[in-house]
Design a protein around this motif. Sequence first.
Motif: not given
Length: 503
Positions: A39, A41-42, A46, A165-166, A170, A304-305
């Motif tokens: 998570a 990178q997300k 964010e 996450v996807d 998150w 994707s995560a």
Amino acid sequence: MSSQQPDNDKLDAGVLKVAGVVVLGAIMAILDTTVVNVALQKLTLEFQTSFDTIQWVATGYMLALATVIPVTGWASDRFGTKRLYMIAIGLFLIGSMLAGLSWNVESLIIFRVLQGFGGGMLMPAGMTIMTRAAGPQRVGRVMAVLGVPMLLGPIGGPILGGYLVDAVSWRWIFYINVPIGVITILLAWRLLPKDNPEPAERFDFWGMLMVSPGLAALLYGVSNVPAAGGVGSVDVWLPGLAGLALLVAFVLRTLKVPNPLMDLKLFTNRTFSVAMATMTLFCVAFFGAMLLLPTYFLLVRGESALNAGLLLAPQGFGAMLTMPLGGRLADKIGARKIVLPGIVAMVAGLVAFTQVSATTPYWQLMAALFVMGLGMGCTMMPITTAALQTLTPADMARASTATNIVQQTAGAIGSAVMSIILAALLAGKFEVPTSQGQLAATAAIMNPQTHAAATGLAADAFGTTFLWSLILLALCAVPALLLPAKRPALPEGHEAPQPVVMH
């Protein structure tokens, strides 16, 4: 042992119920050391921050784990293991809920530290409860049960984190702990045996207040070096010197007090010292690399995560094959003969990641991860076994504490250092300030006109960072050469220790 009836070795229903409660708690603690990595990178996007800042979500958690490990033994005697276990779950739950509600990166890091305080007590308290319930003749079987979440965590954590996450948010990588934790608290209240608190020896609270804040301040100062452009900035030298001063004070104080947080006299044992040196270099290199791997798949390959989590699974499968054998073989043939081949396997696997590009075939990367997993299973447990084998029973508890502190602390240092290197390299490649390196890379990769060039530049940054991890891992072989080549003779009347590695 031969005089015991065979049935004595079997785990009865009462012990299995206790084991079930402890395993539930262990699953939460272990998943949370792996679920967050996919998570990052997300979270970077964010909160519009940099990788060297967001890594504190992982580093702060690991430092908190290291802080409370030595507290657990004292608190178990002082408050009772059942009560302590329920307190630990409660802290973990509160930290999880607050982390899910975080409004900025600073609040998330603070709540992850709170979560780590609870998570750090779950495993040691749970192990104490299980070994007391099972008795000494069934410790091996009980540890095998507790080993299940340790083996499944590195596989399930990234996959679960990626899915949440996807598909959800998150925030649910933290909220998911709430129902599990509530069930665990209720089961602990109903099923765990009552125990009576006993007077405990005086705890070294001053030592605890020196070592973890000192380490955090030192790492914070070092992490500011790329952004500050050198060590002359007050943001670098002030926290760095303060942290160093606290760590020096901790060492000096430890040599004088009767019940120190970490018994430094253990390091007069040559085998223990060699094992700790090996463990330190290994954890810095390994945990640092593990933090970066998901971000490579997310940032450079555009996965994707969930896919990033699935792509990491081969490493967990490799470790699952060799980890149960590693500790047993180290008992029989000596740690050196297991650890050195393990390091060689990990180095061989990591070489592939030092050469990564934006188009490296996935089968090569997954094969490399599987080989790294095989190597990891041959290193962590045998190093811990070597550290404990030559010690007297009186030193065992303090040695286990010291081993786990070293492992978590070195892992935190590795995560921080590798993140700092990557952040600086990305910033240099995209010619932006360090705090904007990952954001600039992401924006350039998402732009169709600059996508090809940007993925190449980002891949180069990852390859160079993995090279640093590879160098540290190769250096790990130097102290590993000094590990015992055969099983040390045990003191008469004592059985071999049952080491358990904290993750």
